[in-house]
Design an enzyme around this catalytic site. Structure first.
Site, PDB file in Angstrom:
ATOM      1  CE  LYS A  50      54.637  -2.231 -34.182  1.00 38.39           C
ATOM      2  NZ  LYS A  50      54.417  -2.829 -32.982  1.00 38.39           N
ATOM      3  CG  ASP A 107      61.953  -6.587 -41.930  1.00 38.71           C
ATOM      4  OD1 ASP A 107      61.259  -7.455 -43.006  1.00 38.71           O
ATOM      5  OD2 ASP A 107      61.452  -7.044 -40.796  1.00 38.71           O
ATOM      6  CG  ASP A 110      61.073 -16.489 -43.856  1.00 41.66           C
ATOM      7  OD1 ASP A 110      62.102 -17.063 -44.222  1.00 41.66           O
ATOM      8  OD2 ASP A 110      60.423 -16.602 -42.982  1.00 41.66           O
ATOM      9  CE  LYS A 138      65.318 -15.886 -41.980  1.00 44.11           C
ATOM     10  NZ  LYS A 138      64.500 -16.331 -40.917  1.00 44.11           N
ATOM     11  CB  VAL A 160      68.426 -12.924 -38.232  1.00 44.70           C
ATOM     12  CG1 VAL A 160      69.277 -14.180 -38.530  1.00 44.70           C
ATOM     13  CG2 VAL A 160      67.553 -12.400 -39.208  1.00 44.70           C
ATOM     14  CG  ASP A 166      59.777  -8.477 -34.005  1.00 43.99           C
ATOM     15  OD1 ASP A 166      59.766  -8.528 -35.203  1.00 43.99           O
ATOM     16  OD2 ASP A 166      58.797  -8.555 -33.400  1.00 43.99           O
TER      17      ASP A 166
HETATM   18  P1  IMP Z   1      57.595 -13.833 -45.356  1.00 47.97           P
HETATM   19  O1  IMP Z   1      56.182 -13.393 -45.830  1.00 47.97           O
HETATM   20  O2  IMP Z   1      57.563 -15.087 -44.745  1.00 47.97           O
HETATM   21  O3  IMP Z   1      58.385 -13.587 -46.462  1.00 47.97           O
HETATM   22  O4  IMP Z   1      57.964 -13.096 -44.024  1.00 47.97           O
HETATM   23  C1  IMP Z   1      58.206 -11.702 -44.093  1.00 47.97           C
HETATM   24  C2  IMP Z   1      58.342 -11.164 -42.655  1.00 47.97           C
HETATM   25  O5  IMP Z   1      58.377 -11.973 -41.800  1.00 47.97           O
HETATM   26  C3  IMP Z   1      59.418 -10.192 -42.410  1.00 47.97           C
HETATM   27  O6  IMP Z   1      59.009  -8.900 -42.960  1.00 47.97           O
HETATM   28  C4  IMP Z   1      59.645 -10.184 -41.175  1.00 47.97           C
HETATM   29  O7  IMP Z   1      58.576  -9.351 -40.296  1.00 47.97           O
HETATM   30  C5  IMP Z   1      59.139 -11.734 -40.762  1.00 47.97           C
HETATM   31  N1  IMP Z   1      60.535 -12.299 -40.437  1.00 47.97           N
HETATM   32  C6  IMP Z   1      61.032 -13.560 -41.284  1.00 47.97           C
HETATM   33  N2  IMP Z   1      62.115 -14.115 -41.019  1.00 47.97           N
HETATM   34  C7  IMP Z   1      62.369 -13.294 -39.949  1.00 47.97           C
HETATM   35  C8  IMP Z   1      63.644 -13.621 -39.245  1.00 47.97           C
HETATM   36  O8  IMP Z   1      64.487 -14.173 -39.349  1.00 47.97           O
HETATM   37  N3  IMP Z   1      63.863 -12.656 -38.056  1.00 47.97           N
HETATM   38  C9  IMP Z   1      62.611 -11.703 -37.709  1.00 47.97           C
HETATM   39  N4  IMP Z   1      61.411 -11.745 -38.583  1.00 47.97           N
HETATM   40  C10 IMP Z   1      61.311 -12.362 -39.627  1.00 47.97           C
END
Ligand code: IMP
Length: 190
Positions: A50, A107, A110, A138, A160, A166
């Protein structure tokens, strides 16, 4: 204003990293770049539910070529802040992407695990092209080498919230992006 109310009530909200005007200006810049890159084509903008909904809605309205849209929902985080490393599709696309110029709208990038999974999954469905736009990245958190074609802002390794992002389904309606100051102990999990 409702938003300030919210801030007052909740001591967990930290400093604003990106105010509403800064975000809107950058969204318009990204949209101009996308408009130039997709001249004569109809990009198919897939929002990742979302978190990307607010960004997706603002971005498509600032793009100056015709677009089509779809949404996909994945679970990569539970109700907390730690990545499970496991990605599952909760809601799949409504339409086929075969032959389409897909632009995935995220969004935040990470660890990169979610995007890596989504790119492999979508590529296997034979789009004409596949690119990624993410509002935030990030870079210091990356666990897997994954590329986003358009990046709004690089942000530090802070959790964040706001503008769609969220914590436990809260704070998505903040018009700015701010740090969430977590209670002592929570961070140890990251
Ligand atoms: P990744 O698979 O670790 O790259 O995570 C991606 C998902 O983690 C994003 O689409 C967000 O839903 C969530 N996420 C990662 N960092 C944050 C943050 O700082 N705040 C909120 N959601 C985050």
């Amino acid at each position: 204003m409702a938003v300030d109310w919210f801030r007052h009530l909740n001591e967990a909200l930290g400093p604003i990293l990106l105010d509403a005007e800064t975000i809107q200006n950058r969204v318009v810049e990204l949209a101009l770049q996308i408009t130039a890159d997709y001249q004569g084509r109809t990009p198919h903008l897939i929002g990742v539910l979302k978190g990307a909904t607010i960004f997706h809605a603002d971005l498509i309205r600032a793009i100056g070529v015709g677009v089509s849209v779809d949404f996909i929902a994945v679970a990569s985080y539970g109700s907390g802040i730690k990545s499970s490393g496991e990605v599952r599709i909760l809601k799949d696309l409504d339409e086929s992407v075969e032959g389409k110029d897909v632009l995935l709208v995220e969004d935040i990038l990470d660890t990169g695990l979610t995007l890596h999974y989504l790119l492999e999954n979508l590529q296997s469905r034979n789009p004409q092209s596949l690119r990624v736009v993410t509002l935030l990245s990030k870079p210091s958190r990356r666990q897997i080498d994954v590329h986003a074609d358009y990046v709004g802002f690089d942000v530090p390794d802070k959790f964040v919230v706001g503008y769609g992002l969220d914590f436990d389904q809260r704070y998505r309606n903040l018009p700015y992006i701010c740090e969430l100051i977590l209670p002592p102990g929570t961070i140890a999990d990251l």
